[in-house]
Write a protein that holds these residues in place. Sequence first.
Motif, PDB file in Angstrom:
ATOM      1  N   UNK A  26       0.805  -1.213   0.000  1.00 32.51           N
ATOM      2  CA  UNK A  26       0.000   0.000   0.000  1.00 32.51           C
ATOM      3  C   UNK A  26       0.836   1.260   0.000  1.00 32.51           C
ATOM      4  N   UNK A  27       1.763   1.354   0.908  1.00 33.31           N
ATOM      5  CA  UNK A  27       2.666   2.495   1.000  1.00 33.31           C
ATOM      6  C   UNK A  27       4.056   1.983   1.382  1.00 33.31           C
ATOM      7  N   UNK A  28       5.050   2.801   1.129  1.00 33.44           N
ATOM      8  CA  UNK A  28       6.410   2.416   1.480  1.00 33.44           C
ATOM      9  C   UNK A  28       6.636   2.505   2.983  1.00 33.44           C
ATOM     10  N   UNK A  29       7.534   1.658   3.472  1.00 34.93           N
ATOM     11  CA  UNK A  29       7.907   1.752   4.888  1.00 34.93           C
ATOM     12  C   UNK A  29       9.030   2.757   5.084  1.00 34.93           C
ATOM     13  N   UNK A  30       9.618   3.245   3.990  1.00 35.59           N
ATOM     14  CA  UNK A  30      10.682   4.234   4.124  1.00 35.59           C
ATOM     15  C   UNK A  30      10.100   5.484   4.774  1.00 35.59           C
ATOM     16  N   UNK A  31      10.828   6.014   5.746  1.00 34.83           N
ATOM     17  CA  UNK A  31      10.334   7.185   6.452  1.00 34.83           C
ATOM     18  C   UNK A  31       9.538   6.849   7.684  1.00 34.83           C
ATOM     19  N   UNK A  32       9.384   5.574   7.942  1.00 37.94           N
ATOM     20  CA  UNK A  32       8.622   5.132   9.110  1.00 37.94           C
ATOM     21  C   UNK A  32       9.513   4.353  10.068  1.00 37.94           C
ATOM     22  N   UNK A  33       9.309   4.569  11.340  1.00 44.83           N
ATOM     23  CA  UNK A  33       9.884   3.660  12.309  1.00 44.83           C
ATOM     24  C   UNK A  33       9.047   2.387  12.277  1.00 44.83           C
ATOM     25  N   UNK A  34       9.730   1.269  12.363  1.00 48.43           N
ATOM     26  CA  UNK A  34       9.063  -0.036  12.374  1.00 48.43           C
ATOM     27  C   UNK A  34       9.408  -0.750  13.682  1.00 48.43           C
ATOM     28  N   UNK A  47       6.394  -4.584  24.009  1.00 49.07           N
ATOM     29  CA  UNK A  47       7.315  -4.034  23.015  1.00 49.07           C
ATOM     30  C   UNK A  47       8.593  -4.874  22.982  1.00 49.07           C
ATOM     31  N   UNK A  48       9.121  -5.112  21.784  1.00 50.11           N
ATOM     32  CA  UNK A  48      10.357  -5.878  21.630  1.00 50.11           C
ATOM     33  C   UNK A  48      11.486  -5.033  21.054  1.00 50.11           C
ATOM     34  N   UNK A  49      11.236  -4.356  19.953  1.00 46.10           N
ATOM     35  CA  UNK A  49      12.309  -3.607  19.298  1.00 46.10           C
ATOM     36  C   UNK A  49      11.739  -2.654  18.258  1.00 46.10           C
ATOM     37  N   UNK A  50      12.464  -1.549  18.032  1.00 41.31           N
ATOM     38  CA  UNK A  50      12.150  -0.687  16.886  1.00 41.31           C
ATOM     39  C   UNK A  50      13.411  -0.449  16.068  1.00 41.31           C
ATOM     40  N   UNK A  51      13.201  -0.040  14.820  1.00 41.26           N
ATOM     41  CA  UNK A  51      14.303   0.249  13.936  1.00 41.26           C
ATOM     42  C   UNK A  51      13.994   1.530  13.191  1.00 41.26           C
ATOM     43  N   UNK A  52      15.007   2.359  13.004  1.00 43.57           N
ATOM     44  CA  UNK A  52      14.836   3.636  12.348  1.00 43.57           C
ATOM     45  C   UNK A  52      14.766   3.512  10.837  1.00 43.57           C
ATOM     46  N   UNK A  68      17.526 -11.235  20.114  1.00 44.10           N
ATOM     47  CA  UNK A  68      16.727 -10.867  18.940  1.00 44.10           C
ATOM     48  C   UNK A  68      17.427  -9.735  18.191  1.00 44.10           C
ATOM     49  N   UNK A  69      17.230  -9.702  16.879  1.00 43.76           N
ATOM     50  CA  UNK A  69      17.793  -8.637  16.057  1.00 43.76           C
ATOM     51  C   UNK A  69      16.759  -8.187  15.036  1.00 43.76           C
ATOM     52  N   UNK A  70      16.510  -6.889  15.013  1.00 44.78           N
ATOM     53  CA  UNK A  70      15.566  -6.321  14.060  1.00 44.78           C
ATOM     54  C   UNK A  70      16.345  -5.744  12.883  1.00 44.78           C
ATOM     55  N   UNK A  71      15.808  -5.906  11.691  1.00 44.72           N
ATOM     56  CA  UNK A  71      16.445  -5.348  10.503  1.00 44.72           C
ATOM     57  C   UNK A  71      15.364  -4.995   9.492  1.00 44.72           C
ATOM     58  N   UNK A  72      15.753  -4.271   8.450  1.00 39.25           N
ATOM     59  CA  UNK A  72      14.775  -3.877   7.443  1.00 39.25           C
ATOM     60  C   UNK A  72      15.421  -3.814   6.076  1.00 39.25           C
ATOM     61  N   UNK A  73      14.603  -4.033   5.055  1.00 38.40           N
ATOM     62  CA  UNK A  73      15.018  -3.884   3.668  1.00 38.40           C
ATOM     63  C   UNK A  73      13.970  -2.988   3.021  1.00 38.40           C
ATOM     64  N   UNK A  74      14.284  -1.705   2.919  1.00 40.81           N
ATOM     65  CA  UNK A  74      13.300  -0.751   2.394  1.00 40.81           C
ATOM     66  C   UNK A  74      12.943  -1.044   0.936  1.00 40.81           C
TER      67      UNK A  74
END
Length: 126
Positions: A26-34, A47-52, A68-74
Amino acid sequence: QVQLVESGGGLVQTGGSLRLSCVASGRTIFGRYMAWYRQAPGQEREFLAWIGWSGIASFYADSVKGRFAISRDNAKNTVYLQMDSLKPEDTAIYSCAATESGAILPPRETRDYVHWGPGTQVTVSS
C-alpha cells in the motif's frame, strides 16, 4: 494506508531460532519507524524492538536484547526479526507495527504506531 502481514512463525524447540518477516503493501515503509511487539495469552502487549528509517538506529527491550535482532530492507518493503536462543516464555503472537511516515523522533509509546499486522504465532517447546 499501510497493510502489514507477518510470516515465519511456527513451533521451535528451546534454544532454537526463527526469522520473522513483515511485508508492507500500500505504502512504502521508508520514512517510518518499524517495530515488533508480542502478546502472550492473558498478558499485555509487549514491546520488543524498533528500527529507524535507514536501519542504522535500533532499540531493544531488555527481555530480548542480545537474542533478537531487528532489521529492514526498504527496497523490499520488509522488516525482519531474527530470534535466537528461544525460550518457552517467548511463546506469543508476534506483530509488526509502523509509525506514520516522516516521524522525526523515535517512538516512545505504543500509540505512536498507527499501522499493525495481524500477527504470527511463535511457540517454543521445552
